[in-house]
Motif scaffolding. Structure first.
Motif, PDB file in Angstrom:
ATOM      1  N   PRO A  90      47.885  73.530  97.615  1.00 23.85           N
ATOM      2  CA  PRO A  90      47.686  72.550  98.692  1.00 23.85           C
ATOM      3  C   PRO A  90      48.967  71.857  99.139  1.00 23.85           C
ATOM      4  CG  PRO A  90      46.732  71.784  96.604  1.00 23.85           C
ATOM      5  CD  PRO A  90      47.126  73.211  96.406  1.00 23.85           C
ATOM      6  N   GLU A  91      50.002  71.888  98.285  1.00 17.41           N
ATOM      7  CA  GLU A  91      51.273  71.261  98.671  1.00 17.41           C
ATOM      8  C   GLU A  91      51.842  71.885  99.944  1.00 17.41           C
ATOM      9  OE1 GLU A  91      50.512  72.423  95.658  1.00 17.41           O
ATOM     10  OE2 GLU A  91      50.419  70.593  94.435  1.00 17.41           O
ATOM     11  N   ILE A  92      51.567  73.184 100.137  1.00 18.44           N
ATOM     12  CA  ILE A  92      52.059  73.857 101.350  1.00 18.44           C
ATOM     13  C   ILE A  92      51.454  73.197 102.590  1.00 18.44           C
ATOM     14  CG2 ILE A  92      51.973  76.039 102.666  1.00 18.44           C
ATOM     15  CD1 ILE A  92      52.026  77.507  99.943  1.00 18.44           C
ATOM     16  N   PHE A  93      50.156  72.869 102.497  1.00 17.51           N
ATOM     17  CA  PHE A  93      49.468  72.313 103.672  1.00 17.51           C
ATOM     18  C   PHE A  93      49.837  70.841 103.874  1.00 17.51           C
ATOM     19  CE2 PHE A  93      46.842  75.485 101.469  1.00 17.51           C
ATOM     20  CZ  PHE A  93      47.248  76.544 102.268  1.00 17.51           C
ATOM     21  N   LEU A 135      55.556  77.451 111.579  1.00 17.91           N
ATOM     22  CA  LEU A 135      55.784  76.249 110.778  1.00 17.91           C
ATOM     23  C   LEU A 135      55.164  76.401 109.390  1.00 17.91           C
ATOM     24  CD1 LEU A 135      56.758  73.350 110.425  1.00 17.91           C
ATOM     25  CD2 LEU A 135      54.624  72.562 111.470  1.00 17.91           C
ATOM     26  N   LEU A 136      53.971  76.983 109.337  1.00 20.98           N
ATOM     27  CA  LEU A 136      53.342  77.215 108.029  1.00 20.98           C
ATOM     28  C   LEU A 136      54.190  78.190 107.206  1.00 20.98           C
ATOM     29  CD1 LEU A 136      50.926  76.520 106.236  1.00 20.98           C
ATOM     30  CD2 LEU A 136      49.667  78.408 107.286  1.00 20.98           C
ATOM     31  N   GLN A 137      54.773  79.175 107.883  1.00 17.35           N
ATOM     32  CA  GLN A 137      55.681  80.107 107.184  1.00 17.35           C
ATOM     33  C   GLN A 137      56.865  79.355 106.583  1.00 17.35           C
ATOM     34  OE1 GLN A 137      56.885  83.110 110.043  1.00 17.35           O
ATOM     35  NE2 GLN A 137      55.902  84.703 108.824  1.00 17.35           N
ATOM     36  N   VAL A 143      58.629  74.620 100.483  1.00 20.54           N
ATOM     37  CA  VAL A 143      57.982  73.895  99.395  1.00 20.54           C
ATOM     38  C   VAL A 143      58.528  74.357  98.032  1.00 20.54           C
ATOM     39  CG1 VAL A 143      55.933  75.310  98.853  1.00 20.54           C
ATOM     40  CG2 VAL A 143      55.728  72.811  98.960  1.00 20.54           C
ATOM     41  N   PHE A 144      59.173  75.519  98.023  1.00 13.82           N
ATOM     42  CA  PHE A 144      59.825  76.000  96.784  1.00 13.82           C
ATOM     43  C   PHE A 144      61.346  75.878  96.866  1.00 13.82           C
ATOM     44  CE2 PHE A 144      55.842  78.378  97.172  1.00 13.82           C
ATOM     45  CZ  PHE A 144      55.219  77.845  96.060  1.00 13.82           C
ATOM     46  N   SER A 314      54.930  70.594  93.922  1.00 16.93           N
ATOM     47  CA  SER A 314      54.605  69.159  93.909  1.00 16.93           C
ATOM     48  C   SER A 314      55.882  68.324  93.767  1.00 16.93           C
ATOM     49  CB  SER A 314      53.579  68.824  92.837  1.00 16.93           C
ATOM     50  OG  SER A 314      54.009  69.306  91.604  1.00 16.93           O
ATOM     51  N   ALA A 315      56.902  68.874  93.101  1.00 18.98           N
ATOM     52  CA  ALA A 315      58.183  68.148  93.019  1.00 18.98           C
ATOM     53  C   ALA A 315      58.802  68.044  94.416  1.00 18.98           C
ATOM     54  CB  ALA A 315      59.135  68.875  92.060  1.00 18.98           C
ATOM     55  N   THR A 316      58.687  69.108  95.200  1.00 18.94           N
ATOM     56  CA  THR A 316      59.240  69.074  96.564  1.00 18.94           C
ATOM     57  C   THR A 316      58.510  68.037  97.413  1.00 18.94           C
ATOM     58  OG1 THR A 316      59.717  71.423  96.382  1.00 18.94           O
ATOM     59  CG2 THR A 316      59.777  70.490  98.598  1.00 18.94           C
TER      60      THR A 316
END
Ligand code: SF4
Length: 327
Positions: A90-93, A135-137, A143-144, A314-316
């Motif tokens: 979910p962090e991606i979203f 943007l999702l890409q 996020v990593f 989640s750290a990001t």
């Protein structure tokens, strides 16, 4: 920030069907090389698959396991690579929503593939999510703190947009996100059995998961040089997809096949039969590896990879929210 300093490679595939030998010699071979030298994250991009396949969620679900089996067959090693499920991260979203506040609409509208895809697939795919696809890409990567991304030339415009968005974020809120760079994958396109580029939509593929008889049948029906009608007619191997496929699995015999095709000493039936034998021999170890995994193991690999991926993600998100003065 500690995470900012690390080099990571991120890539992903939409689960839209079984993978073929074009994917194998392109993306998957490169992934296997990268996992030996880098910290790699491979995403099952199932949410992306909804942009064009939202009417058929069961197909996306079914394709997911098949695709991971193909990755494992090709040599992707879950002890070296993190295989994770996009929809369970979910962090991606969360990042997608936050970044959507600063991305001008015109940046997304000008992406060349946006209009091209609508022209090709019809206006019904022009959803809010489809517009935000690039943007999702970026969020999958950012996020990593992914700093390297294997891409083909056709994806470079998405990556340039991603870099622009990261620069905008870092300019507004301070250096937080990493600008991803391309690892250009310039492998030659693999021809399908009809001579066009190998693609599921053309029904001209040889799949990793095909059995040996299916592979033989597909090769037997492949097009050849149309001017070589009788066995002893001289042929032109450079325009023949069968000849191109020999390069993948029968490289040492290529010079002699070229010469014997041109002279008329080799007939297409024998040439195809040799290709089927060598293609099956080449794919046999992959197919055996593919058959050695059961569904429970696939589920465990995805669950483990997703859990590990979420620790980084989640750290990001914490870094991003801190930069945006939310925490
Ligand atoms: S002999 Fe082989 S390379 Fe030559 S046209 Fe026939 S199938 Fe193609």
């Amino acid at each position: 920030m500690e995470t900012l300093q690390r080099t990571r490679v991120m890539s992903g595939v939409r689960p839209t069907g079984r993978l073929h030998i074009g994917h194998l010699v392109g993306a998957l071979t490169q992934w296997v090389e990268l996992q030996a030298t880098s910290e790699v994250y491979f995403e099952i991009a199932d949410v992306h698959a909804f942009t064009t396949g939202f009417e058929n969620p069961q197909a996306i679900r079914d394709n997911r396991d098949e695709m991971v089996l193909d990755w494992l067959a090709a040599g992707v090693d879950p002890s070296r690579a993190t295989l994770f499920l996009q929809s369970s991260t979910p962090e991606i979203f969360e990042l997608h929503t936050l970044l959507s506040m600063i991305v001008p609409l015109s940046w997304l509208q000008r992406v060349p593939t946006f209009k091209d895809q609508i022209d090709a697939l019809g206006p019904e795919i022009a959803t809010y999510g489809f517009l935000g696809y690039p943007l999702l890409q970026l969020c999958d990567i950012a996020v990593f703190h992914g700093s390297k991304v294997p891409v083909g030339r056709d994806q470079l415009s998405h990556l340039e947009l991603a870099r622009e968005i990261v620069r905008r974020f870092n300019h507004l809120y301070g250096p937080t996100l990493v600008e991803p760079e391309a690892i250009l994958s310039d492998f030659p396109a693999v021809p399908g059995t009809d001579g066009r580029k190998m693609s599921k939509s053309y029904h001209n593929t040889i799949d990793i998961a095909d059995d040996e008889q299916a592979t033989r049948t597909k090769i037997r029906s492949a097009v050849t040089d149309p001017k070589k009608i009788r066995r002893h007619d001289p042929g032109e191997p450079e325009i023949c997809p069968v000849f191109a496929l020999h390069h993948l699995c029968n490289a040492e015999r290529v010079p002699s096949i070229r010469e014997n095709c041109r002279s008329g000493a080799l007939g297409c039936v024998d040439c195809k039969s040799e290709l089927a034998d060598t293609m099956n021999a080449w794919l046999r170890p992959l197919r055996e590896r593919r058959a050695s995994f059961d569904r429970a193991t696939i589920d465990a690999i995805i669950a483990d990879g997703t859990e590990r991926a979420r620790v980084i993600a989640s750290a990001t998100i914490r870094d991003v929210k801190r930069a945006m003065k939310m925490i």
